[in-house]
Design a protein around this motif. Structure first.
Motif, PDB file in Angstrom:
ATOM      1  N   ILE A   1     -11.017 -23.608 -39.345  1.00  0.00           N
ATOM      2  CA  ILE A   1     -10.283 -24.563 -38.211  1.00  0.00           C
ATOM      3  C   ILE A   1     -10.799 -25.404 -37.910  1.00  0.00           C
ATOM      4  O   ILE A   1     -11.624 -25.997 -38.000  1.00  0.00           O
ATOM      5  CB  ILE A   1      -9.752 -23.239 -37.141  1.00  0.00           C
ATOM      6  N   LEU A   2      -9.566 -26.157 -38.786  1.00  0.00           N
ATOM      7  CA  LEU A   2     -10.415 -27.760 -38.589  1.00  0.00           C
ATOM      8  C   LEU A   2      -9.450 -28.970 -37.152  1.00  0.00           C
ATOM      9  O   LEU A   2     -10.758 -29.181 -36.574  1.00  0.00           O
ATOM     10  CB  LEU A   2      -9.085 -28.876 -39.616  1.00  0.00           C
ATOM     11  N   SER A   3      -8.754 -28.322 -36.373  1.00  0.00           N
ATOM     12  CA  SER A   3      -8.388 -28.749 -35.701  1.00  0.00           C
ATOM     13  C   SER A   3      -8.055 -27.526 -34.038  1.00  0.00           C
ATOM     14  O   SER A   3      -6.725 -26.221 -35.489  1.00  0.00           O
ATOM     15  CB  SER A   3      -7.490 -29.815 -35.056  1.00  0.00           C
ATOM     16  N   THR A   4      -7.536 -27.252 -32.863  1.00  0.00           N
ATOM     17  CA  THR A   4      -7.041 -26.348 -32.520  1.00  0.00           C
ATOM     18  C   THR A   4      -6.346 -27.179 -31.664  1.00  0.00           C
ATOM     19  O   THR A   4      -6.734 -28.097 -30.458  1.00  0.00           O
ATOM     20  CB  THR A   4      -7.723 -25.805 -31.633  1.00  0.00           C
ATOM     21  N   SER A   5      -4.740 -26.577 -30.950  1.00  0.00           N
ATOM     22  CA  SER A   5      -4.176 -27.412 -29.953  1.00  0.00           C
ATOM     23  C   SER A   5      -3.450 -26.443 -29.084  1.00  0.00           C
ATOM     24  O   SER A   5      -2.253 -25.476 -29.762  1.00  0.00           O
ATOM     25  CB  SER A   5      -2.530 -28.276 -31.067  1.00  0.00           C
TER      26      SER A   5
END
Length: 319
Positions: free
Chosen positions: A42-46
């Protein structure tokens, strides 16, 4: 703000390469994840919000090709709700309540929406055509006699058929016109039940999310590669979309950028774009951020890296 993600293979005298990034949702949270297609990291989470209520998870995600709207099935107050997922402001706009617990959705080339109910639905493992404005569903095919745990569907724009993964080795096509079902059978059963299916038109293949794994699958059901997905719940992802499709949805133009030289002999890489670059982030393949350059505000910049493989994320300000 436009987001572009690509892979740099920076081993001395080795060519630069590109990699896809997935956007994914899960059944157990209101989050959207950017996921490396190389490692599953996972590179980023929003977090997605909605004026209709708190989202507790998702039950599918697909793009309507007639207008590039990204649709999703959100779980709000125990009800499956169909609506538009906007990744520019991380919002969900509800369109209509659905009649049952849908496990996946897809669109054909004309914008017709199809949904398949999950194993725990009132009417399980059944394919419907859905009116996106009203949520009214027309029963098309009862598929409950075949398959095991897990449901996922995707429309193949090349042959005009809906592909279904139904658990175990169940791999089928459903003709969108005459509703004939063809059993193809997967080459092997994924270790976990499938939850998300996406058709990759560029490679004429499918991406299947099954538990903590992401598989690439041919039209005939052969699994060609598998990566372990970093996902926080046992159910895995409930929807997967390629980042290239999301970029075209958000910008409606083809991104124009370059990364050079190729190969790089000294570790210095030039990054340029037709828009001003606001930031450049560099990640190792295990998801660690190794470099962050902010406030660039220029159409070109340079990054200096040691030998290795990286994922490069470029953010540009639309002009």
């Amino acid at each position: 703000m436009k987001r572009i993600l690509l892979s740099i293979l920076l081993v001395l005298a080795v060519n630069l390469g590109f990699a896809q990034v997935y956007f994914a949702v899960s059944a157990q949270s209101a989050d959207v994840y950017e996921v490396s297609s190389l490692t599953g990291t996972i590179l980023s989470t929003s977090t997605i919000t909605s004026t209709s209520g708190n989202i507790s998870g998702f039950g599918g995600m697909a793009i309507n090709p007639t207008n590039d709207d990204l649709f999703a099935v959100a779980k709000i107050s125990g009800v499956r709700v169909l609506g538009i997922l906007d990744l520019t402001d991380n919002s969900f706009s509800a369109f209509s309540d659905l009649n049952d617990k849908y496990a996946g959705i897809t669109f054909d080339d004309s914008g017709e929406c199809y949904g398949i109910t999950g194993d725990g639905a009132d009417v399980p493992s059944t394919l419907y055509q859905i009116n996106i404005a009203t949520g009214d569903a027309t029963l098309l095919v009862d598929l409950s006699a075949t398959g095991a745990d897990g449901e996922a569907i995707a429309y193949n724009s090349f042959d005009g058929k809906i592909y279904r993964y139904g658990g175990g080795t169940t791999w089928q096509t459903i003709d969108a016109f005459d509703l004939t079902v063809e059993d193809l059978t997967m080459s092997s059963a994924p270790a976990d039940y499938g939850q998300a299916l996406y058709y990759d038109a560029i490679n004429n293949s499918f991406v299947l999310g099954a538990g903590d794994s992401i598989h690439k699958v041919t039209e005939l059901g052969a699994i060609t590669s598998t990566i372990v997905a970093e996902i926080g719940d046992d159910d895995g992802y409930k929807g997967i979309i390629l980042d290239t499709d999301i970029i075209s949805v958000e910008e409606n133009i083809e991104p124009k950028y370059s990364v050079y030289p190729n190969p790089s002999n000294d570790g210095i890489v030039n990054v340029s774009s037709t828009s001003n670059i606001s930031s450049v982030s560099v990640y190792s393949l295990d998801g660690r951020e190794v470099l962050l350059a902010k406030n660039i505000e220029s159409p070109s910049t340079k990054v200096e890296l040691t030998s290795g493989s990286y994922i490069l994320k470029i953010e540009t300000v639309s002009g």
